[in-house]
Design a protein around this motif. Structure first.
Motif, PDB file in Angstrom:
ATOM      1  N   UNK A   1      11.679   3.085   4.333  1.00  0.00           N
ATOM      2  CA  UNK A   1      12.430   3.522   3.144  1.00  0.00           C
ATOM      3  C   UNK A   1      11.543   4.334   2.214  1.00  0.00           C
ATOM      4  N   UNK A   2      10.285   3.914   2.061  1.00  0.00           N
ATOM      5  CA  UNK A   2       9.373   4.645   1.184  1.00  0.00           C
ATOM      6  C   UNK A   2       8.970   5.997   1.770  1.00  0.00           C
ATOM      7  N   UNK A   3       8.874   6.069   3.095  1.00  0.00           N
ATOM      8  CA  UNK A   3       8.583   7.371   3.708  1.00  0.00           C
ATOM      9  C   UNK A   3       9.721   8.342   3.425  1.00  0.00           C
ATOM     10  N   UNK A   4      10.950   7.885   3.596  1.00  0.00           N
ATOM     11  CA  UNK A   4      12.094   8.764   3.321  1.00  0.00           C
ATOM     12  C   UNK A   4      12.201   9.080   1.829  1.00  0.00           C
ATOM     13  N   UNK A   5      11.788   8.139   0.994  1.00  0.00           N
ATOM     14  CA  UNK A   5      11.760   8.410  -0.451  1.00  0.00           C
ATOM     15  C   UNK A   5      10.756   9.514  -0.752  1.00  0.00           C
ATOM     16  N   UNK A   6       9.587   9.453  -0.104  1.00  0.00           N
ATOM     17  CA  UNK A   6       8.582  10.495  -0.268  1.00  0.00           C
ATOM     18  C   UNK A   6       9.122  11.845   0.201  1.00  0.00           C
ATOM     19  N   UNK A   7       9.819  11.839   1.328  1.00  0.00           N
ATOM     20  CA  UNK A   7      10.429  13.075   1.835  1.00  0.00           C
ATOM     21  C   UNK A   7      11.402  13.669   0.822  1.00  0.00           C
ATOM     22  N   UNK A   8      12.154  12.811   0.150  1.00  0.00           N
ATOM     23  CA  UNK A   8      13.163  13.283  -0.804  1.00  0.00           C
ATOM     24  C   UNK A   8      12.545  13.970  -2.007  1.00  0.00           C
ATOM     25  N   UNK A   9      11.242  13.727  -2.239  1.00  0.00           N
ATOM     26  CA  UNK A   9      10.555  14.349  -3.375  1.00  0.00           C
ATOM     27  C   UNK A   9      10.036  15.740  -3.054  1.00  0.00           C
ATOM     28  N   UNK A  10      10.058  16.103  -1.765  1.00  0.00           N
ATOM     29  CA  UNK A  10       9.552  17.418  -1.348  1.00  0.00           C
ATOM     30  C   UNK A  10      10.740  18.347  -1.144  1.00  0.00           C
TER      31      UNK A  10
ATOM     32  N   UNK B   1       7.553  27.099   3.094  1.00  0.00           N
ATOM     33  CA  UNK B   1       7.918  25.688   3.044  1.00  0.00           C
ATOM     34  C   UNK B   1       6.690  24.796   3.177  1.00  0.00           C
ATOM     35  N   UNK B   2       6.671  23.726   2.388  1.00  0.00           N
ATOM     36  CA  UNK B   2       5.636  22.718   2.507  1.00  0.00           C
ATOM     37  C   UNK B   2       5.908  21.905   3.781  1.00  0.00           C
ATOM     38  N   UNK B   3       4.913  21.756   4.663  1.00  0.00           N
ATOM     39  CA  UNK B   3       5.151  21.027   5.913  1.00  0.00           C
ATOM     40  C   UNK B   3       5.284  19.518   5.730  1.00  0.00           C
ATOM     41  N   UNK B   4       4.954  18.996   4.539  1.00  0.00           N
ATOM     42  CA  UNK B   4       4.906  17.546   4.344  1.00  0.00           C
ATOM     43  C   UNK B   4       6.238  16.882   4.667  1.00  0.00           C
ATOM     44  N   UNK B   5       7.338  17.492   4.263  1.00  0.00           N
ATOM     45  CA  UNK B   5       8.644  16.873   4.478  1.00  0.00           C
ATOM     46  C   UNK B   5       8.908  16.674   5.967  1.00  0.00           C
TER      47      UNK B   5
ATOM     48  N   UNK C   1       0.832  -1.201   0.000  1.00  0.00           N
ATOM     49  CA  UNK C   1       0.000   0.000   0.000  1.00  0.00           C
ATOM     50  C   UNK C   1       0.869   1.256   0.000  1.00  0.00           C
ATOM     51  N   UNK C   2       1.859   1.296   0.883  1.00  0.00           N
ATOM     52  CA  UNK C   2       2.730   2.465   0.972  1.00  0.00           C
ATOM     53  C   UNK C   2       3.611   2.594  -0.261  1.00  0.00           C
ATOM     54  N   UNK C   3       4.046   1.477  -0.802  1.00  0.00           N
ATOM     55  CA  UNK C   3       4.830   1.512  -2.036  1.00  0.00           C
ATOM     56  C   UNK C   3       4.037   2.192  -3.148  1.00  0.00           C
ATOM     57  N   UNK C   4       2.745   1.858  -3.239  1.00  0.00           N
ATOM     58  CA  UNK C   4       1.892   2.462  -4.274  1.00  0.00           C
ATOM     59  C   UNK C   4       1.608   3.928  -3.997  1.00  0.00           C
ATOM     60  N   UNK C   5       1.341   4.267  -2.751  1.00  0.00           N
ATOM     61  CA  UNK C   5       0.959   5.643  -2.441  1.00  0.00           C
ATOM     62  C   UNK C   5       2.149   6.603  -2.627  1.00  0.00           C
ATOM     63  N   UNK C   6       3.354   6.072  -2.470  1.00  0.00           N
ATOM     64  CA  UNK C   6       4.555   6.895  -2.672  1.00  0.00           C
ATOM     65  C   UNK C   6       4.936   6.978  -4.151  1.00  0.00           C
ATOM     66  N   UNK C   7       4.857   5.839  -4.844  1.00  0.00           N
ATOM     67  CA  UNK C   7       5.399   5.768  -6.199  1.00  0.00           C
ATOM     68  C   UNK C   7       4.364   5.899  -7.309  1.00  0.00           C
ATOM     69  N   UNK C   8       3.066   5.723  -6.975  1.00  0.00           N
ATOM     70  CA  UNK C   8       2.013   5.789  -8.004  1.00  0.00           C
ATOM     71  C   UNK C   8       0.882   6.717  -7.554  1.00  0.00           C
ATOM     72  N   UNK C   9       1.233   7.868  -6.976  1.00  0.00           N
ATOM     73  CA  UNK C   9       0.244   8.726  -6.327  1.00  0.00           C
ATOM     74  C   UNK C   9      -0.843   9.205  -7.274  1.00  0.00           C
ATOM     75  N   UNK C  10      -0.524   9.413  -8.539  1.00  0.00           N
ATOM     76  CA  UNK C  10      -1.524   9.896  -9.505  1.00  0.00           C
ATOM     77  C   UNK C  10      -2.678   8.915  -9.663  1.00  0.00           C
ATOM     78  N   UNK C  11      -2.405   7.631  -9.507  1.00  0.00           N
ATOM     79  CA  UNK C  11      -3.434   6.594  -9.640  1.00  0.00           C
ATOM     80  C   UNK C  11      -3.871   6.027  -8.293  1.00  0.00           C
ATOM     81  N   UNK C  12      -3.246   6.500  -7.213  1.00  0.00           N
ATOM     82  CA  UNK C  12      -3.452   5.865  -5.920  1.00  0.00           C
ATOM     83  C   UNK C  12      -3.725   6.927  -4.855  1.00  0.00           C
ATOM     84  N   UNK C  13      -4.956   7.409  -4.857  1.00  0.00           N
ATOM     85  CA  UNK C  13      -5.334   8.506  -3.966  1.00  0.00           C
ATOM     86  C   UNK C  13      -6.830   8.381  -3.705  1.00  0.00           C
TER      87      UNK C  13
END
Length: 324
Positions: free
Chosen positions: A295-304, A267-271, A171-183
Motif C-alpha cells: 500500500x505504501x509503495x502505491x502511495x509513493x507512486x501516487x505522489x509522482x 517522465x520521472x522513471x520512479x513511478x 521502515x517503509x512507512x517512514x521512507x514514504x511519508x517522512x522522506x525529508x527526515x528519513x533518507x
C-alpha cells in the motif's frame, strides 16, 4: 564480531582519481580494514581512473580488485555488475565521491548483524556537502555542522525500537511519508547479500529493463531505493543516529552533470520502477504479510506525476497491475 562474516565494498567509479583516492583513504582507516574486500569498477570513464595510483591501497585490505569496463554500463548497471562478483555475506555500494568518517563503522555494522539475525539491512546516517562551493573546505570538520539526512529524533518518525532497529513495515512507512527526515547516502547502507539475492540481486528484475525504459522514454539507470522496499518484506532494518558518511557532491559527479541523460526525459522513471517493484514483491512474498508495504509503495507512486501518458505507459501499468 564473528570473524566468519565478510564484507565487500563495491565502488562504481567514474572519472576523478583524486576523489576515489580520498574515499579509499577513509576506508583504509576502518578498524577492520584488513577484513574488507574492495571491488572497484571504472565505468569506462572518459578520463580513465589512474589504476597504478589506486593499486597503492591494495595492502590495506583483505582483497582489492580493480576493473575497467570496455563500455559504459551506467549508474545502476555498474554496481549491479559488481554485485554479481561478490561472495561475501554483506556488501555496501560506496560512491567514489564519498567519505567514511566514523572509523569503527563497519565493525559496528557487523556486530549489529551478529546480534540480530532478523536484520536484512543497516541504514546508516550521513550528511551532504557540495565541495565545489568552497575549495578550501575541511570536509571532516564539517560533519558536526551539517543537518543529518536521517533524523531519527523527529517526532514524525514511528516504530524505532530502543536498540535502533525498526520493522520493515515501519521502515517503509517512514521512507514514504517522512522522506525529508528519513533518507541517507547509498554509501551509508550495508546489505545482507542473501536477502538481496532472494529478490534477484542488486539492480535486478525489479528494475526497468533497457527495453522498458526505451519505450517509456525514461532514464533507466536509477534505483530509487527499490531494493529497500523488497528487503523490508523480509525482516528488520538497523538505523544509525550518528552520521558515518559524508556525501560529497563534486563538480565531476555524474548526478551534477549538465548533460545527464535524465534532463532530456519528460517522465520521472520512479513511478514505473516502484510500480514494477510492488508487482515483483507480490510474486515473491505472501501478499497478506506485506500488504501495508505494498500500500505504501502505491502511495509513493501516487505522489509522482505521470507527465505524459501513451499507449506504452498504459500497457506497462496494465501488465504490472496488482492481482488485488
Amino acid at each position: 564480531m564473528d570473524e566468519n562474516f565478510s564484507l565487500s565494498i563495491l565502488i562504481p567509479a567514474y572519472n576523478n582519481t583524486d576523489s576515489l583516492k580520498r574515499a579509499l583513504n577513509s576506508l583504509k582507516k576502518q578498524t577492520i580494514a584488513n577484513q574488507l574486500n574492495i571491488l572497484i569498477s571504472d565505468d569506462f570513464s572518459p578520463s580513465p581512473i589512474n589504476k597504478s595510483e589506486i593499486l597503492t591501497f591494495k595492502k590495506y585490505f583483505s582483497q582489492f580488485i580493480f576493473f575497467r569496463q570496455n563500455l559504459n554500463l551506467g549508474v545502476l548497471s555498474n554496481p549491479s555488475w559488481l554485485f554479481n562478483q561478490i561472495k561475501t555475506d554483506f556488501f555496501s555500494v560506496f560512491q567514489h565521491d564519498d567519505i567514511l568518517s566514523r572509523k569503527n563503522f563497519y565493525e559496528d555494522v557487523l556486530n549489529k548483524f551478529t546480534r540480530n539475525d532478523k536484520l536484512v539491512c543497516y541504514f546508516g546516517n550521513s550528511v551532504t556537502i557540495r565541495t565545489n562551493a568552497n575549495s578550501n573546505l575541511k570536509i571532516e570538520d564539517e560533519i558536526q555542522n551539517r543537518p543529518l539526512m536521517l533524523n531519527i529524533n523527529s517526532p514524525k518518525i514511528k516504530g524505532i525500537r530502543e536498540d535502533g532497529s525498526i520493522s520493515g513495515e515501519d521502515f517503509i512507512d517512514n521512507i514514504v511519508n517522512q522522506y525529508d527526515d528519513f533518507n541517507t547516502a547509498w554509501s551509508a547502507i550495508v546489505f545482507s547479500t542473501k536477502a538481496v539475492r532472494k529478490v534477484g540481486g542488486f539492480g535486478g528484475n525489479y528494475c526497468l529493463s533497457p527495453f522498458e525504459a526505451n519505450i517509456l522514454n525514461v532514464y533507466r539507470e536509477e534505483e530509487h531505493f527499490g531494493i529497500l522496499y523488497l528487503l523490508s518484506c523480509q525482516g528488520d532494518i538497523q538505523l544509525d543516529k550518528e552520521a558515518s558518511v559524508i556525501r560529497c557532491l563534486e563538480p565531476t559527479s555524474f548526478s551534477e552533470s549538465t548533460v545527464h541523460p535524465s534532463i532530456k526525459m519528460r517522465q520521472d522513471p520512479e513511478i514505473f520502477l516502484l510500480y514494477k517493484t510492488a508487482w515483483h514483491a507480490e510474486k515473491i512474498f505472501n501478499k497478506k504479510n506485506i500488504n501495508s508495504i505494498l500500500k505504501n509503495i502505491y502511495k509513493k507512486c501516487s505522489k509522482v506525476p505521470l507527465r505524459k501518458e501513451s499507449s506504452y505507459t498504459k500497457k506497462f501499468l496494465k501488465y504490472y497491475l496488482p492481482n488485488n
